[in-house]
Design an enzyme around this catalytic site. Structure first.
Site, PDB file in Angstrom:
ATOM      1  N   GLN A  63      51.179  45.454  46.115  1.00  4.79           N
ATOM      2  CA  GLN A  63      50.996  45.584  44.365  1.00  4.79           C
ATOM      3  C   GLN A  63      51.755  46.636  43.697  1.00  4.79           C
ATOM      4  O   GLN A  63      50.282  47.667  42.950  1.00  4.79           O
ATOM      5  CB  GLN A  63      49.857  45.319  43.501  1.00  4.79           C
ATOM      6  CG  GLN A  63      49.623  43.166  44.517  1.00  4.79           C
ATOM      7  CD  GLN A  63      47.800  44.358  44.810  1.00  4.79           C
ATOM      8  OE1 GLN A  63      47.107  44.827  44.737  1.00  4.79           O
ATOM      9  NE2 GLN A  63      48.035  42.425  44.739  1.00  4.79           N
ATOM     10  N   ASN A  81      36.486  42.386  52.327  1.00 10.48           N
ATOM     11  CA  ASN A  81      36.255  42.755  50.729  1.00 10.48           C
ATOM     12  C   ASN A  81      35.446  41.971  50.584  1.00 10.48           C
ATOM     13  O   ASN A  81      34.142  40.940  51.503  1.00 10.48           O
ATOM     14  CB  ASN A  81      37.343  42.524  50.180  1.00 10.48           C
ATOM     15  CG  ASN A  81      38.221  40.701  50.292  1.00 10.48           C
ATOM     16  OD1 ASN A  81      37.062  39.752  50.858  1.00 10.48           O
ATOM     17  ND2 ASN A  81      38.508  40.329  50.177  1.00 10.48           N
ATOM     18  N   CYS A 123      38.573  52.954  49.584  1.00  8.97           N
ATOM     19  CA  CYS A 123      38.786  51.566  50.382  1.00  8.97           C
ATOM     20  C   CYS A 123      40.117  50.425  49.550  1.00  8.97           C
ATOM     21  O   CYS A 123      41.056  51.925  49.352  1.00  8.97           O
ATOM     22  CB  CYS A 123      37.375  50.745  50.246  1.00  8.97           C
ATOM     23  SG  CYS A 123      36.695  50.631  48.754  1.00  8.97           S
ATOM     24  N   SER A 124      39.836  49.474  48.621  1.00 11.43           N
ATOM     25  CA  SER A 124      40.447  49.156  47.690  1.00 11.43           C
ATOM     26  C   SER A 124      40.675  50.068  46.405  1.00 11.43           C
ATOM     27  O   SER A 124      40.673  51.417  45.919  1.00 11.43           O
ATOM     28  CB  SER A 124      40.213  48.267  46.988  1.00 11.43           C
ATOM     29  OG  SER A 124      40.862  47.669  48.216  1.00 11.43           O
ATOM     30  N   TRP A 150      34.585  51.143  45.439  1.00 15.54           N
ATOM     31  CA  TRP A 150      33.448  51.325  44.430  1.00 15.54           C
ATOM     32  C   TRP A 150      32.112  50.281  45.264  1.00 15.54           C
ATOM     33  O   TRP A 150      31.248  50.376  45.119  1.00 15.54           O
ATOM     34  CB  TRP A 150      33.457  51.177  42.931  1.00 15.54           C
ATOM     35  CG  TRP A 150      33.990  50.710  42.372  1.00 15.54           C
ATOM     36  CD1 TRP A 150      34.657  49.478  43.613  1.00 15.54           C
ATOM     37  CD2 TRP A 150      34.646  49.634  41.495  1.00 15.54           C
ATOM     38  NE1 TRP A 150      34.950  47.994  42.545  1.00 15.54           N
ATOM     39  CE2 TRP A 150      35.274  49.327  41.297  1.00 15.54           C
ATOM     40  CE3 TRP A 150      34.781  51.034  40.651  1.00 15.54           C
ATOM     41  CZ2 TRP A 150      36.357  48.067  39.941  1.00 15.54           C
ATOM     42  CZ3 TRP A 150      36.699  50.937  39.275  1.00 15.54           C
ATOM     43  CH2 TRP A 150      36.688  49.365  39.691  1.00 15.54           C
TER      44      TRP A 150
END
Ligand SMILES: [Zn+2]
Ligand SMILES: [Zn+2]
Length: 686
Positions: free
Chosen positions: A255, A277, A338-339, A342
């Site tokens: 992505q 996740n 992380c991604s 947050w």
């Protein structure tokens, strides 16, 4: 819940089923309002209030001879089972509760926090975190530390709407470097300082994943990382921690996101950590709750618990946090993402600081930590807790217990280091409860910008102000401020992680020990304190009697002066006592000051006659202290006959009246403003 969503507002002859079957089922009436579901027992022995916002799901059982069962599961882990004899009313109530649990849409201003229509002035709670003051406490103040600087680049949330408006960067970073890095990071969340370790001058920074895709680079981002390294005089090398499993990070490359290529960053070492996740954590907690609330069989319990993976996930968060804390205490700065930076990032960054800095382990400091790394850096409380929006499948995928999981990690560490924390588990549980209750504005909104746009500080109350008035409920009697500085010797072996039954099973009568060690200790300490001040009062009284005796024997030689001088000095003495007797907090309460004034009246109205020493001091107050206090064991109701409120879970504090020693609920005890003296209504009027 909207008024039109209430299909049925009152149902009679409903049984409240005790899941453990140790008590008779109670029969009563269920009332439904826009804000609460209320169960009232016919015999008046129980009244249960549940905020509709707390309902997570409702299940309908099959119809049996006894009736039809409704099981209500709540976001704060209470499970309520109702039994209705009529199928029709069961269906109506089921549909109403369904609409409460999964509203078609929820507008923010329908939340409980906005119920309060009066203008709110709660600056004390809403201004809990003062960013510049907190950064100065850490040692990041221009005068102390020229390497880091406050930047106004996000003033008005212009470059990143999920960050705070005040940010700290290396002083050497130019605006073009910051803007360049901002464009290269997911949602503009560029690396910023969150914690500065004064002793080693190492920094802890946080950000979101870079938009690398398979090969993209960003010179400004690389420069910013270099400057973060250079801001640490002890080591220019930097640890970059990606909290995700490597395979997840790889998937993100497709992505156009992903992770940094070590080769492009001159001073960086790269680490992955296997923290799963939000979707995995959501499913994991659901299994955990199955294990702790549904499994009746031991083998089934362990199997379900194992399959939930919950303890494994807690351990992953603690291990990553410990790795960061160790690196920083050795003097190596760390950058974490992380991604989006947050969820997992908030967990490990906040936990790392909790391990490093004893300030965050105090009641006040813990709030600052939550304000800074959870609220400030944009953990999406609205989305993760399902506060607002249409609760469809899409929104359902955003819900995840990331913050609760972090509180669980904190509790796990408290088990290992009971002396390191000023607060007890009740503090964590109450915070958790109010994250979901929406009774306060503190956890409403997804980020600071949301909270400002909603003008929450003027329209809602802050949880922190509410908690300020209850400090003694949260005190850990075993706390020793000097016992630990950093908690780096944590044991992360599997056996050190256990299920937090105090949280997940707190509504189950019989499963929990009814009185917890810390409550027993606090009660004993309080009783000792009350008796000590009682002894001090008696000593003072004794000394006064002795001096009176001496005066009397002296004045006996001059009998004409006796009554006059004796009377006026005793009256003066009384006035002094009732105003400012240093050893006597009791005399400052309205209780005893009213009895003091009664005595004063009697004393001054006595024109003549023999002096009766008992009139000159409220001795009755001195002898009213009970040496025996009602034991916590078996105390399941408030002693006030007009209240008789039930203590429905172990986190509800059972408080003693300092005079009669009986146990009351918080509503039925009046405290002096300094919280040192608590008196029940009866003792107050006596
Ligand atoms: Zn009392
Ligand atoms: Zn009461």
């Amino acid at each position: 819940m909207r008024f039109e969503d209430i299909g049925i507002s009152k149902v009679d002859k409903v049984y409240l089923v005790d899941r453990l079957g140790s008590h008779e089922n109670l029969v009563g009436t269920v009332h439904v309002t826009t804000t609460h579901i209320i169960f009232r027992a016919e015999n008046g022995s129980k009244e249960l209030w549940l905020a509709t916002g707390l309902i997570a799901s409702v299940e309908r059982g099959t119809l049996t001879a006894a009736g039809c069962q409704l099981v209500i599961r709540c976001k704060h882990f209470q499970v309520i089972t109702l039994l209705l004899s009529r199928d029709k009313s069961c269906q109506d109530l089921y549909e109403t509760l369904q609409r409460a649990a999964k509203p078609v849409s929820v507008n923010v201003s329908e939340l409980l926090a906005f119920e309060n229509r009066e203008p709110v002035d709660d600056a004390r709670g809403w201004k809990r975190l003062d960013w510049p003051a907190e950064m100065a406490r850490q040692g990041v103040l221009a005068s102390q530390n020229p390497k880091w600087t406050q930047s106004g680049i996000n003033e008005g949330f212009t470059i990143c709407d999920t960050y705070p408006d005040k940010l700290w960067f290396p002083t050497a970073a130019s605006t073009s470097v910051l803007l360049g890095s901002c464009k290269f990071r997911s949602r503009g969340r560029l690396p910023v300082l969150t914690y500065f370790h004064r002793q080693t001058e190492a920094a802890l920074c946080r950000c979101a994943q870079p938009l690398t895709g398979f090969s993209a680079r960003c010179v400004e981002d690389e420069k910013l990382m270099e400057l973060v390294g250079k801001a640490n005089p002890n080591s220019e090398n930097l640890l970059l921690v990606d909290t995700r499993p490597r395979v997840n990070a790889m998937v993100n490359k497709v992505q156009g996101k992903g992770f940094e290529d070590e080769r492009n960053y001159s001073n960086m070492r790269f680490h992955f950590f296997d923290i799963e996740n939000i979707h995995v954590m959501r499913a994991s907690q659901a299994r955990l709750l199955d294990a702790v609330t549904k499994c009746r069989d031991v083998a089934e319990y362990w199997k379900t618990l194992e399959s939930s993976g919950w303890l494994k996930h807690l351990r992953a968060v603690v291990e990553c946090s410990l790795f960061l804390a160790e690196s920083i205490s050795r003097g190596t700065s760390c950058v974490v993402h992380c991604s989006d930076g947050w969820d997992r990032t908030s967990q490990v960054v906040a936990m790392c600081q909790l391990l490093l800095d004893p300030y965050y382990r105090t009641i006040h400091g813990f709030q600052i930590l939550i304000e800074k790394d959870w609220l400030g850096f944009g953990h999406k409380f609205d989305d993760r807790c399902g506060h607002v929006g249409a609760l469809n499948d899409e929104a359902g995928k955003e819900i995840s217990p990331i913050f609760s999981q972090w509180l669980d990690c904190v509790w796990q560490i408290m088990q290992q280091k009971p002396r390191a924390f000023q607060f007890n588990e009740r503090y964590l549980i109450e915070i958790h409860e109010h994250v979901y209750s929406c009774q306060f504005g503190t956890f409403v909104g997804n980020c600071d910008k949301d909270r400002r746009d909603l003008n929450l500080s003027k329209r809602t109350k802050s949880l922190w102000t509410f908690m300020d008035a209850r400090h003694d409920d949260y005190m850990n009697p075993f706390y020793s401020p000097t016992a630990h500085v950093a908690l780096l010797d944590l044991d992360t072996r599997a056996a050190r992680f256990s299920v937090w039954t105090g949280m997940y099973n707190r509504f189950d009568g019989g499963l929990q020990p009814r009185e917890r060690l810390e409550d027993l200790t606090m009660t004993a300490m309080e009783h000792v304190g009350v008796l000590e001040s009682h002894v001090a009062q008696l000593r003072t009284r004794l000394a006064e009697l002795k001096s009176q005796q001496q005066q009397l024997s002296t004045s006996a030689t001059t009998p004409t002066n006796m009554i006059d001088s004796g009377m006026s000095s005793a009256t003066d003495e009384l006035k002094n006592l009732s105003i400012s007797h240093p050893l006597d907090p009791l005399l400052n309460t309205s209780t005893s000051s009213s009895s003091t004034s009664r005595l004063l009246e009697r004393a001054t109205s006595q024109e003549s006659g023999v002096m009766d020493s008992s009139l000159y001091y409220p001795d009755e107050a001195l002898t009213r202290y009970s040496l025996k206090w009602q034991p916590l064991r078996g105390a399941d109701r408030c002693s006030n006959p007009t209240c008789r409120g039930e203590f429905s879970s172990t986190i509800e504090r059972r408080i003693h009246c300092h005079l009669c020693g009986m146990i009351f609920c918080r509503r039925c005890l009046k405290s002096t403003p300094d919280e040192r003296e608590r008196v029940c209504d009866k003792c107050k009027s006596d």
